[in-house]
Design a protein around this motif. Structure first.
Motif, PDB file in Angstrom:
ATOM      1  N   MET A 178     -26.869 -16.938 -19.146  1.00 22.15           N
ATOM      2  CA  MET A 178     -26.021 -18.043 -19.589  1.00 22.15           C
ATOM      3  C   MET A 178     -24.832 -18.176 -18.642  1.00 22.15           C
ATOM      4  O   MET A 178     -24.331 -17.201 -18.121  1.00 22.15           O
ATOM      5  N   ASN A 179     -24.347 -19.413 -18.420  1.00 18.60           N
ATOM      6  CA  ASN A 179     -23.227 -19.594 -17.510  1.00 18.60           C
ATOM      7  C   ASN A 179     -21.911 -19.662 -18.261  1.00 18.60           C
ATOM      8  O   ASN A 179     -21.867 -19.570 -19.470  1.00 18.60           O
ATOM      9  N   ALA A 180     -20.826 -19.841 -17.489  1.00 18.04           N
ATOM     10  CA  ALA A 180     -19.498 -19.811 -18.096  1.00 18.04           C
ATOM     11  C   ALA A 180     -19.263 -20.964 -19.056  1.00 18.04           C
ATOM     12  O   ALA A 180     -18.334 -20.934 -19.844  1.00 18.04           O
ATOM     13  N   GLY A 181     -20.092 -21.996 -19.003  1.00 18.70           N
ATOM     14  CA  GLY A 181     -19.954 -23.106 -19.920  1.00 18.70           C
ATOM     15  C   GLY A 181     -20.927 -23.027 -21.073  1.00 18.70           C
ATOM     16  O   GLY A 181     -21.260 -24.038 -21.678  1.00 18.70           O
ATOM     17  N   SER A 182     -21.425 -21.834 -21.375  1.00 17.11           N
ATOM     18  CA  SER A 182     -22.456 -21.679 -22.395  1.00 17.11           C
ATOM     19  C   SER A 182     -21.948 -22.127 -23.761  1.00 17.11           C
ATOM     20  O   SER A 182     -20.774 -22.023 -24.075  1.00 17.11           O
ATOM     21  N   THR A 183     -22.877 -22.640 -24.565  1.00 15.34           N
ATOM     22  CA  THR A 183     -22.538 -23.135 -25.892  1.00 15.34           C
ATOM     23  C   THR A 183     -22.317 -21.960 -26.836  1.00 15.34           C
ATOM     24  O   THR A 183     -23.117 -21.032 -26.883  1.00 15.34           O
ATOM     25  N   PRO A 184     -21.238 -21.980 -27.606  1.00 16.95           N
ATOM     26  CA  PRO A 184     -21.009 -20.878 -28.549  1.00 16.95           C
ATOM     27  C   PRO A 184     -22.019 -20.900 -29.676  1.00 16.95           C
ATOM     28  O   PRO A 184     -22.591 -21.947 -30.007  1.00 16.95           O
ATOM     29  N   CYS A 185     -22.242 -19.747 -30.261  1.00 19.27           N
ATOM     30  CA  CYS A 185     -23.103 -19.657 -31.430  1.00 19.27           C
ATOM     31  C   CYS A 185     -22.371 -18.848 -32.496  1.00 19.27           C
ATOM     32  O   CYS A 185     -21.416 -18.129 -32.206  1.00 19.27           O
ATOM     33  N   ARG A 186     -22.835 -19.001 -33.720  1.00 22.00           N
ATOM     34  CA  ARG A 186     -22.246 -18.283 -34.843  1.00 22.00           C
ATOM     35  C   ARG A 186     -23.321 -17.410 -35.450  1.00 22.00           C
ATOM     36  O   ARG A 186     -24.386 -17.901 -35.822  1.00 22.00           O
ATOM     37  N   VAL A 187     -23.057 -16.113 -35.523  1.00 22.73           N
ATOM     38  CA  VAL A 187     -24.043 -15.177 -36.054  1.00 22.73           C
ATOM     39  C   VAL A 187     -23.500 -14.534 -37.315  1.00 22.73           C
ATOM     40  O   VAL A 187     -22.283 -14.416 -37.501  1.00 22.73           O
ATOM     41  N   GLU A 188     -24.395 -14.114 -38.162  1.00 26.16           N
ATOM     42  CA  GLU A 188     -24.027 -13.462 -39.420  1.00 26.16           C
ATOM     43  C   GLU A 188     -24.177 -11.961 -39.241  1.00 26.16           C
ATOM     44  O   GLU A 188     -25.292 -11.438 -39.159  1.00 26.16           O
ATOM     45  N   THR A 189     -23.056 -11.259 -39.146  1.00 22.87           N
ATOM     46  CA  THR A 189     -23.084  -9.811 -39.010  1.00 22.87           C
ATOM     47  C   THR A 189     -23.063  -9.163 -40.391  1.00 22.87           C
ATOM     48  O   THR A 189     -22.958  -9.848 -41.414  1.00 22.87           O
ATOM     49  N   SER A 190     -23.094  -7.842 -40.413  1.00 25.71           N
ATOM     50  CA  SER A 190     -23.043  -7.126 -41.684  1.00 25.71           C
ATOM     51  C   SER A 190     -21.713  -7.320 -42.406  1.00 25.71           C
ATOM     52  O   SER A 190     -21.608  -7.087 -43.609  1.00 25.71           O
ATOM     53  N   LEU A 191     -20.676  -7.771 -41.661  1.00 25.94           N
ATOM     54  CA  LEU A 191     -19.349  -7.976 -42.254  1.00 25.94           C
ATOM     55  C   LEU A 191     -18.952  -9.444 -42.326  1.00 25.94           C
ATOM     56  O   LEU A 191     -17.804  -9.751 -42.673  1.00 25.94           O
ATOM     57  N   GLY A 192     -19.878 -10.338 -42.000  1.00 28.21           N
ATOM     58  CA  GLY A 192     -19.568 -11.753 -42.085  1.00 28.21           C
ATOM     59  C   GLY A 192     -19.787 -12.475 -40.769  1.00 28.21           C
ATOM     60  O   GLY A 192     -20.174 -11.870 -39.760  1.00 28.21           O
ATOM     61  N   PRO A 193     -19.522 -13.783 -40.764  1.00 23.82           N
ATOM     62  CA  PRO A 193     -19.821 -14.596 -39.574  1.00 23.82           C
ATOM     63  C   PRO A 193     -18.824 -14.386 -38.442  1.00 23.82           C
ATOM     64  O   PRO A 193     -17.634 -14.160 -38.667  1.00 23.82           O
ATOM     65  N   GLY A 233      -9.910 -16.576 -38.084  1.00 23.17           N
ATOM     66  CA  GLY A 233      -8.893 -17.611 -38.207  1.00 23.17           C
ATOM     67  C   GLY A 233      -8.918 -18.618 -37.081  1.00 23.17           C
ATOM     68  O   GLY A 233      -8.086 -19.536 -37.042  1.00 23.17           O
ATOM     69  N   TYR A 234      -9.870 -18.472 -36.175  1.00 22.74           N
ATOM     70  CA  TYR A 234      -9.969 -19.357 -35.017  1.00 22.74           C
ATOM     71  C   TYR A 234     -11.348 -20.006 -34.940  1.00 22.74           C
ATOM     72  O   TYR A 234     -12.383 -19.310 -34.959  1.00 22.74           O
ATOM     73  N   LEU A 235     -11.345 -21.332 -34.847  1.00 20.86           N
ATOM     74  CA  LEU A 235     -12.561 -22.116 -34.657  1.00 20.86           C
ATOM     75  C   LEU A 235     -13.624 -21.718 -35.671  1.00 20.86           C
ATOM     76  O   LEU A 235     -13.427 -21.886 -36.866  1.00 20.86           O
ATOM     77  N   GLY A 236     -14.762 -21.152 -35.229  1.00 20.56           N
ATOM     78  CA  GLY A 236     -15.877 -20.912 -36.135  1.00 20.56           C
ATOM     79  C   GLY A 236     -15.902 -19.568 -36.837  1.00 20.56           C
ATOM     80  O   GLY A 236     -16.884 -19.247 -37.510  1.00 20.56           O
ATOM     81  N   THR A 237     -14.846 -18.762 -36.691  1.00 21.35           N
ATOM     82  CA  THR A 237     -14.787 -17.469 -37.389  1.00 21.35           C
ATOM     83  C   THR A 237     -13.717 -17.546 -38.475  1.00 21.35           C
ATOM     84  O   THR A 237     -12.529 -17.649 -38.164  1.00 21.35           O
ATOM     85  N   PRO A 238     -14.114 -17.504 -39.743  1.00 23.03           N
ATOM     86  CA  PRO A 238     -13.123 -17.660 -40.816  1.00 23.03           C
ATOM     87  C   PRO A 238     -12.178 -16.468 -40.905  1.00 23.03           C
ATOM     88  O   PRO A 238     -12.539 -15.345 -40.573  1.00 23.03           O
ATOM     89  N   LEU A 239     -10.965 -16.747 -41.385  1.00 17.72           N
ATOM     90  CA  LEU A 239      -9.955 -15.705 -41.507  1.00 17.72           C
ATOM     91  C   LEU A 239     -10.140 -14.852 -42.743  1.00 17.72           C
ATOM     92  O   LEU A 239      -9.890 -13.644 -42.702  1.00 17.72           O
ATOM     93  N   GLY A 240     -10.548 -15.429 -43.845  1.00 20.10           N
ATOM     94  CA  GLY A 240     -10.529 -14.793 -45.154  1.00 20.10           C
ATOM     95  C   GLY A 240     -10.881 -13.316 -45.164  1.00 20.10           C
ATOM     96  O   GLY A 240     -12.004 -12.933 -44.812  1.00 20.10           O
ATOM     97  N   GLY A 241      -9.924 -12.483 -45.557  1.00 23.90           N
ATOM     98  CA  GLY A 241     -10.145 -11.048 -45.662  1.00 23.90           C
ATOM     99  C   GLY A 241     -10.064 -10.299 -44.347  1.00 23.90           C
ATOM    100  O   GLY A 241     -10.262  -9.082 -44.321  1.00 23.90           O
ATOM    101  N   GLU A 247     -22.806  -4.317 -32.896  1.00 20.56           N
ATOM    102  CA  GLU A 247     -23.980  -3.694 -33.527  1.00 20.56           C
ATOM    103  C   GLU A 247     -25.059  -4.732 -33.807  1.00 20.56           C
ATOM    104  O   GLU A 247     -26.256  -4.465 -33.632  1.00 20.56           O
ATOM    105  N   HIS A 248     -24.661  -5.916 -34.239  1.00 20.38           N
ATOM    106  CA  HIS A 248     -25.630  -6.982 -34.495  1.00 20.38           C
ATOM    107  C   HIS A 248     -26.368  -7.371 -33.216  1.00 20.38           C
ATOM    108  O   HIS A 248     -27.587  -7.600 -33.233  1.00 20.38           O
ATOM    109  N   LEU A 249     -25.634  -7.440 -32.112  1.00 20.14           N
ATOM    110  CA  LEU A 249     -26.244  -7.817 -30.832  1.00 20.14           C
ATOM    111  C   LEU A 249     -27.003  -6.666 -30.195  1.00 20.14           C
ATOM    112  O   LEU A 249     -27.776  -6.886 -29.253  1.00 20.14           O
TER     113      LEU A 249
END
Length: 287
Positions: A1-16, A62-70, A86-88
């Motif tokens: 992937m290059n420096a302009g790669s599209t971000p993704c959101r993954v669900e880890t054991s502790l949340g997104p 608390g930034y963009l696609g990663t929620p702050l809650g908790g 660990e997820h990756l």
């Protein structure tokens, strides 16, 4: 992937967690500062990461696609970063953090040393920050709450020259950035990003400000190799109180003092910072 790669959101054991990735090689987890997100973590990597590393550019809670809650505390933010690694299933990572990303990086080393090959702490704090918040922070906070004001600010961010003028008080630092086309382009990009999607960056930024003004860190317990990169004229995170203290209190830490550098010294002193980071990363023990 290059420096302009599209971000993704993954669900880890502790949340997104939202992140973007580029490059090949051992993992380098990059953590942005206030008003940031994966886009600014990516710029940190593009600015300082040497070839031969796979950059994982994270949006902290608390930034963009990663929620702050908790995830307000740096300990829990570090736990979430560890869950991402660990997820990756990428094994231990080097960690590079700038400004408000420092507390998360420090606690990643403290709480998850097996997943942390080394730390690069760029313009980050050693404990409570007592310096006054810059006017730009107050303006951006207002802009995030009042979109019309944000729309008025955005055209000014289109000029790289104006971005540099706002970002650096020292004429020599301004000239250094203006004479470095790559640093100039990246700083202009950073400035534009800071003024976009403000509402999606505000919760994390307000939390970062609260954390850096209320917490101290057991730096003597950090047991991974560490490089501190800090401008000696930083007006927001003072060198003597923070950069020098990080290097003195973390066992065996190295210090790359950027003479005359301000808070964004990695742009004005890019060559020196790149050399220090490359030498440090190349000397890390094998994972």
């Amino acid at each position: 992937m290059n420096a302009g790669s599209t971000p993704c959101r993954v669900e880890t054991s502790l949340g997104p967690v939202e992140y973007a990735a580029y490059g090949d090689g051992p993992p380098l987890l990059c953590l942005h500062g206030a008003m940031g997100g994966h886009d600014q973590s990516t710029i940190l990597g593009r600015l300082l990461a040497p070839e031969g590393w796979r950059v994982l550019a994270v949006s902290r809670p608390g930034y963009l696609g990663t929620p702050l809650g908790g995830r307000e505390a740096p300990e829990t933010q570090a736990d979430l970063c560890a869950a991402l690694l660990e997820h990756l299933d990428v094994g231990p990572a080097a960690v590079m953090a700038v400004s408000g990303g420092g507390p998360c990086a420090v606690h990643l080393a403290l709480g998850h040393p097996r997943l942390t090959r080394g730390l690069v702490l760029v313009s980050t704090c050693s404990g409570r920050i007592t310096e006054r918040l810059p006017l730009a922070w107050h303006m951006l906070r207002l802009a995030a709450r009042f979109p019309r004001l944000g729309a008025m600010l955005r055209p000014k961010a289109a000029s790289p020259e104006q971005a540099v003028k706002r970002g650096f008080g020292d004429p020599a630092s301004r000239r250094a950035v203006m004479n470095d086309p790559e640093a100039l382009a990246l700083f202009a990009e950073l400035s534009a990003q800071t003024r976009s999607r403000l509402g999606e960056r505000l919760a994390g930024t307000v939390n970062d400000v609260a954390v850096t003004r209320s917490r101290d860190y057991p730096l003597e317990d950090v047991a991974v190799p560490t490089l501190v990169v800090h401008g000696t004229a930083d007006p927001h995170v003072a060198f003597a109180a923070h950069g020098k203290q990080l290097a003195e209190r973390i066992p065996g830490a190295r210090l790359a003092a950027l003479n005359g550098g301000e808070h964004a010294a990695i742009f004005s002193h890019r060559g020196q910072a790149q050399q220090a980071v490359a030498a440090f990363l190349s000397g890390l023990p094998d994972a």
